[in-house]
Design an enzyme around this catalytic site. Structure first.
Site, PDB file in Angstrom:
ATOM      1  CG  ASN A  97      -2.072  -1.255   0.974  1.00  0.00           C
ATOM      2  OD1 ASN A  97      -2.450  -1.778  -0.379  1.00  0.00           O
ATOM      3  ND2 ASN A  97      -2.895  -1.675   2.198  1.00  0.00           N
ATOM      4  CG  ASP A  99      -2.540   3.721   2.650  1.00  0.00           C
ATOM      5  OD1 ASP A  99      -1.907   3.202   3.560  1.00  0.00           O
ATOM      6  OD2 ASP A  99      -3.189   2.397   2.545  1.00  0.00           O
ATOM      7  CG  HIS A 114       4.061  -1.502  -5.020  1.00  0.00           C
ATOM      8  ND1 HIS A 114       3.078  -2.368  -4.706  1.00  0.00           N
ATOM      9  CD2 HIS A 114       4.669  -2.521  -5.802  1.00  0.00           C
ATOM     10  CE1 HIS A 114       3.149  -3.474  -5.789  1.00  0.00           C
ATOM     11  NE2 HIS A 114       4.499  -3.447  -5.497  1.00  0.00           N
ATOM     12  CB  CYS A 126      17.821  15.910 -10.745  1.00  0.00           C
ATOM     13  SG  CYS A 126      16.830  16.480  -9.461  1.00  0.00           S
ATOM     14  CB  CYS A 143      12.012  18.725 -10.821  1.00  0.00           C
ATOM     15  SG  CYS A 143      13.971  18.300  -9.256  1.00  0.00           S
ATOM     16  CB  CYS A 146      16.776  18.504 -12.891  1.00  0.00           C
ATOM     17  SG  CYS A 146      15.446  17.776 -13.380  1.00  0.00           S
ATOM     18  N   GLY A 183      -5.620  -8.785   2.451  1.00  0.00           N
ATOM     19  CA  GLY A 183      -6.355  -7.816   1.447  1.00  0.00           C
ATOM     20  C   GLY A 183      -5.409  -7.516  -0.008  1.00  0.00           C
ATOM     21  CG  ASN A 209      -8.584 -11.139   0.032  1.00  0.00           C
ATOM     22  OD1 ASN A 209     -10.194 -11.128  -0.249  1.00  0.00           O
ATOM     23  ND2 ASN A 209      -7.791 -11.103  -0.794  1.00  0.00           N
ATOM     24  N   PRO A 210     -12.252 -11.235   1.660  1.00  0.00           N
ATOM     25  CG  PRO A 210     -13.123  -9.379   1.562  1.00  0.00           C
ATOM     26  CD  PRO A 210     -11.987 -10.339   1.690  1.00  0.00           C
TER      27      PRO A 210
HETATM   28  C1  BJW Z   1     -10.487  -7.036   1.098  1.00  0.00           C
HETATM   29  C2  BJW Z   1     -10.949  -6.117   1.902  1.00  0.00           C
HETATM   30  C3  BJW Z   1     -11.311  -5.866   3.465  1.00  0.00           C
HETATM   31  C4  BJW Z   1     -11.541  -5.888  -0.624  1.00  0.00           C
HETATM   32  N1  BJW Z   1     -10.450  -7.130   4.049  1.00  0.00           N
HETATM   33  N2  BJW Z   1      -9.354  -8.313   1.574  1.00  0.00           N
HETATM   34  C5  BJW Z   1       4.180 -11.449 -16.004  1.00  0.00           C
HETATM   35  C6  BJW Z   1       4.171 -12.300 -15.189  1.00  0.00           C
HETATM   36  C7  BJW Z   1       4.749 -11.936 -13.941  1.00  0.00           C
HETATM   37  C8  BJW Z   1       4.999 -10.057 -13.512  1.00  0.00           C
HETATM   38  C9  BJW Z   1       4.552  -9.689 -15.032  1.00  0.00           C
HETATM   39  C10 BJW Z   1       4.118 -10.094 -15.629  1.00  0.00           C
HETATM   40  N3  BJW Z   1       3.679  -9.458 -16.870  1.00  0.00           N
HETATM   41  C11 BJW Z   1       4.267  -7.461 -15.946  1.00  0.00           C
HETATM   42  C12 BJW Z   1       4.862  -8.073 -14.941  1.00  0.00           C
HETATM   43  C13 BJW Z   1       5.071  -7.236 -13.703  1.00  0.00           C
HETATM   44  C14 BJW Z   1       4.523  -6.608 -13.764  1.00  0.00           C
HETATM   45  C15 BJW Z   1       3.307  -7.240 -12.320  1.00  0.00           C
HETATM   46  O1  BJW Z   1       3.173  -7.621 -11.844  1.00  0.00           O
HETATM   47  N4  BJW Z   1       2.128  -7.408 -13.928  1.00  0.00           N
HETATM   48  C16 BJW Z   1       1.226  -8.057 -13.120  1.00  0.00           C
HETATM   49  C17 BJW Z   1      -0.064  -7.567 -13.233  1.00  0.00           C
HETATM   50  C18 BJW Z   1       0.932  -9.325 -13.730  1.00  0.00           C
HETATM   51  N5  BJW Z   1       4.988  -6.067 -12.150  1.00  0.00           N
HETATM   52  C19 BJW Z   1       5.830  -4.681 -11.848  1.00  0.00           C
HETATM   53  O2  BJW Z   1       5.856  -4.549 -13.623  1.00  0.00           O
HETATM   54  C20 BJW Z   1       6.776  -4.590 -11.138  1.00  0.00           C
HETATM   55  N6  BJW Z   1       7.926  -3.883 -11.164  1.00  0.00           N
HETATM   56  C21 BJW Z   1       8.799  -4.606 -11.991  1.00  0.00           C
HETATM   57  O3  BJW Z   1       8.369  -6.241 -12.648  1.00  0.00           O
HETATM   58  O4  BJW Z   1      10.280  -4.702 -12.286  1.00  0.00           O
HETATM   59  C22 BJW Z   1      11.076  -5.149 -13.235  1.00  0.00           C
HETATM   60  C23 BJW Z   1      12.308  -4.818 -13.187  1.00  0.00           C
HETATM   61  C24 BJW Z   1      12.931  -4.927 -12.559  1.00  0.00           C
HETATM   62  C25 BJW Z   1      14.680  -3.935 -12.863  1.00  0.00           C
HETATM   63  C26 BJW Z   1      13.930  -2.642 -14.210  1.00  0.00           C
HETATM   64  C27 BJW Z   1      13.343  -2.364 -13.553  1.00  0.00           C
HETATM   65  C28 BJW Z   1      11.906  -3.147 -13.800  1.00  0.00           C
HETATM   66  C29 BJW Z   1       5.715  -3.584 -10.604  1.00  0.00           C
HETATM   67  C30 BJW Z   1       4.760  -2.911 -10.027  1.00  0.00           C
HETATM   68  C31 BJW Z   1       4.428  -2.371  -8.700  1.00  0.00           C
HETATM   69  C32 BJW Z   1       2.969  -1.664  -8.627  1.00  0.00           C
HETATM   70  N7  BJW Z   1       2.334  -0.562  -8.311  1.00  0.00           N
HETATM   71  C33 BJW Z   1       0.785  -0.437  -8.160  1.00  0.00           C
HETATM   72  C34 BJW Z   1       0.895   0.621  -8.231  1.00  0.00           C
HETATM   73  C35 BJW Z   1       0.848   1.676  -7.219  1.00  0.00           C
HETATM   74  C36 BJW Z   1       1.227   3.074  -7.739  1.00  0.00           C
HETATM   75  C37 BJW Z   1      -0.433   3.398  -7.481  1.00  0.00           C
HETATM   76  O5  BJW Z   1      -1.214   2.803  -6.423  1.00  0.00           O
HETATM   77  O6  BJW Z   1      -1.986   4.466  -8.207  1.00  0.00           O
HETATM   78  O7  BJW Z   1       0.515  -0.925  -6.601  1.00  0.00           O
HETATM   79  S1  BJW Z   1      -0.512  -1.645  -9.100  1.00  0.00           S
HETATM   80  C38 BJW Z   1      -1.684  -2.411  -7.835  1.00  0.00           C
HETATM   81  O8  BJW Z   1      -1.151  -3.400  -7.818  1.00  0.00           O
HETATM   82  C39 BJW Z   1      -0.478  -1.277  -6.448  1.00  0.00           C
HETATM   83  C40 BJW Z   1      -0.734  -2.215  -5.562  1.00  0.00           C
HETATM   84  O9  BJW Z   1      -0.048  -2.262  -4.610  1.00  0.00           O
HETATM   85  C41 BJW Z   1      -0.627  -3.330  -6.372  1.00  0.00           C
HETATM   86  C42 BJW Z   1      -1.016  -4.770  -5.486  1.00  0.00           C
HETATM   87  O10 BJW Z   1      -3.139  -4.946  -6.085  1.00  0.00           O
HETATM   88  P1  BJW Z   1      -3.637  -5.076  -4.501  1.00  0.00           P
HETATM   89  O11 BJW Z   1      -3.186  -4.628  -3.871  1.00  0.00           O
HETATM   90  O12 BJW Z   1      -3.297  -6.682  -4.323  1.00  0.00           O
HETATM   91  O13 BJW Z   1      -4.643  -5.332  -4.563  1.00  0.00           O
HETATM   92  P2  BJW Z   1      -6.221  -5.110  -5.598  1.00  0.00           P
HETATM   93  O14 BJW Z   1      -6.977  -4.153  -6.230  1.00  0.00           O
HETATM   94  O15 BJW Z   1      -5.605  -5.458  -7.261  1.00  0.00           O
HETATM   95  O16 BJW Z   1      -6.768  -6.717  -4.749  1.00  0.00           O
HETATM   96  C43 BJW Z   1      -7.441  -5.695  -3.587  1.00  0.00           C
HETATM   97  C44 BJW Z   1      -7.908  -7.287  -2.776  1.00  0.00           C
HETATM   98  O17 BJW Z   1      -8.299  -7.312  -1.009  1.00  0.00           O
HETATM   99  C45 BJW Z   1      -8.582  -8.226  -3.239  1.00  0.00           C
HETATM  100  O18 BJW Z   1      -7.997  -9.484  -3.007  1.00  0.00           O
HETATM  101  C46 BJW Z   1     -10.117  -7.991  -2.412  1.00  0.00           C
HETATM  102  O19 BJW Z   1     -11.144  -9.910  -2.052  1.00  0.00           O
HETATM  103  C47 BJW Z   1      -9.370  -7.813  -0.998  1.00  0.00           C
HETATM  104  N8  BJW Z   1     -10.589  -7.053  -0.249  1.00  0.00           N
HETATM  105  N9  BJW Z   1     -11.891  -5.769   0.498  1.00  0.00           N
HETATM  106  C48 BJW Z   1      -9.444  -7.965   3.209  1.00  0.00           C
HETATM  107  N10 BJW Z   1     -12.522  -4.922   4.087  1.00  0.00           N
HETATM  108 ZN    ZN Z   2      14.512  16.753 -11.262  1.00  0.00          ZN
END
Ligand code: BJW
Ligand code: ZN
Length: 237
Positions: A97, A99, A114, A126, A143, A146, A183, A209-210
């Site tokens: 998260n 937040d 993240h 920079c 910025c 830069c 979650g 998780n629900p």
């Molecule tokens: C409840 C509830 C309640 C509801 N109680 N539960 C193929 C295979 C493997 C990997 C890849 C692939 N293709 C591409 C990739 C890489 C990619 C990736 O994983 N993509 C997938 C979609 C396949 N990953 C990346 O790009 C990462 N970087 C990387 O791999 O770098 C390589 C690299 C190396 C060296 C140089 C350069 C590159 C980076 C990932 C960054 C993710 N960022 C985000 C956005 C952050 C900013 C923003 O918010 O705007 O992070 S994406 C988004 O997903 C956010 C979250 O942290 C993240 C995870 O989501 P989360 O937390 O699971 O949320 P939800 O909404 O999906 O699920 C909510 C859950 O809660 C559900 O299960 C509900 O049931 C539950 N729930 N109410 C408990 N009350």
């Molecule tokens: Zn800068």
């Protein structure tokens, strides 16, 4: 089921809480996959907005998305799940998260994989960064060091995770004896891979998780329900 989970927590010495957007859902922060169903944003794909390419194509639009989310974040409060985790000062929170609700709940050990919404940083890397007033966020701007654009200090798809946070998280997950997976859909890598890492290293896995998720198959115990409702009961000693 909750009794067995509570016993497991009582018997464990090194606990990692690996959380995702569902942890903050009951505070009123839309989950990542829900974020695109809110108001103005229904016509946009969050997975496209949260990319370097999305920002390059339309920085005003992507920045506005974060401004809306920042305003919402300023208006919400930690929920009982954040507070239960914060009370257990020995638990390490490895969270996806962006937040600050675990911080505001008083948790002391927090690793943010993240990044954070609380700060902007230079797109050109920079080194410049500045804290953002969440209730009254600034507009898109340059910025001062830069001249490149500033962007939220979050990790977008295709970007590497912060090196130190990732290294620390890997070490902790490879040596914990219990992981609470709270979650998260467990679909985004490399973060989701930490669950398998912990499991292979011998840790027990409790999923809260629900809905079924990619973590379900790795769970020793799966608690079906909302984190805010289940966590206080689960963490009660
Ligand atoms: C409840 C509830 C309640 C509801 N109680 N539960 C193929 C295979 C493997 C990997 C890849 C692939 N293709 C591409 C990739 C890489 C990619 C990736 O994983 N993509 C997938 C979609 C396949 N990953 C990346 O790009 C990462 N970087 C990387 O791999 O770098 C390589 C690299 C190396 C060296 C140089 C350069 C590159 C980076 C990932 C960054 C993710 N960022 C985000 C956005 C952050 C900013 C923003 O918010 O705007 O992070 S994406 C988004 O997903 C956010 C979250 O942290 C993240 C995870 O989501 P989360 O937390 O699971 O949320 P939800 O909404 O999906 O699920 C909510 C859950 O809660 C559900 O299960 C509900 O049931 C539950 N729930 N109410 C408990 N009350
Ligand atoms: Zn800068």
């Amino acid at each position: 089921m909750i009794d067995a989970a509570r016993d497991l927590i009582g018997a464990s010495e090194r606990i990692v809480a690996f959380s995702g957007a569902g942890l903050s859902a009951e505070s009123g922060v839309p989950t990542f996959r829900d974020a695109e169903t809110q108001g103005f944003w229904t016509n946009y794909d969050a997975a496209k907005l949260a990319t370097p390419e999305g920002f390059a194509n339309d920085p005003e639009l992507v920045y506005k998305w974060y401004t809306d989310r920042r305003r919402n974040m300023a208006a919400v409060q930690p929920n009982p799940a954040h507070l239960s985790l914060a009370r257990r000062r020995d638990i390490v929170n490895v969270t996806q998260n962006i937040d600050d609700l675990l911080h505001r709940a008083g948790a002391v050990r927090i690793i943010q994989l993240h990044g954070t919404l609380m700060t902007d940083r230079c797109l050109a890397e920079c080194g410049y960064e500045e804290p953002v007033e969440m209730a009254d966020p600034p507009g898109l701007r340059a910025c001062p060091q830069c001249g490149a654009l500033l962007r939220p200090a979050v990790v977008w798809f295709g970007e590497p995770l912060p090196f130190n946070a990732w290294r620390e998280a890997e070490d902790l997950c490879a040596s914990c004896d219990l992981m609470l997976v709270i979650g998260t859909a467990a679909e985004v890598y490399p973060a989701a891979g930490l669950i398998g890492l912990a499991k292979r290293a011998g840790a027990k896995i409790i999923v809260i998780n629900p809905n079924p998720s990619q973590a379900s198959a790795l769970a020793d115990i799966e608690l079906v329900g909302k984190a805010g409702a289940l966590m206080p009961d689960l963490m009660a000693v």
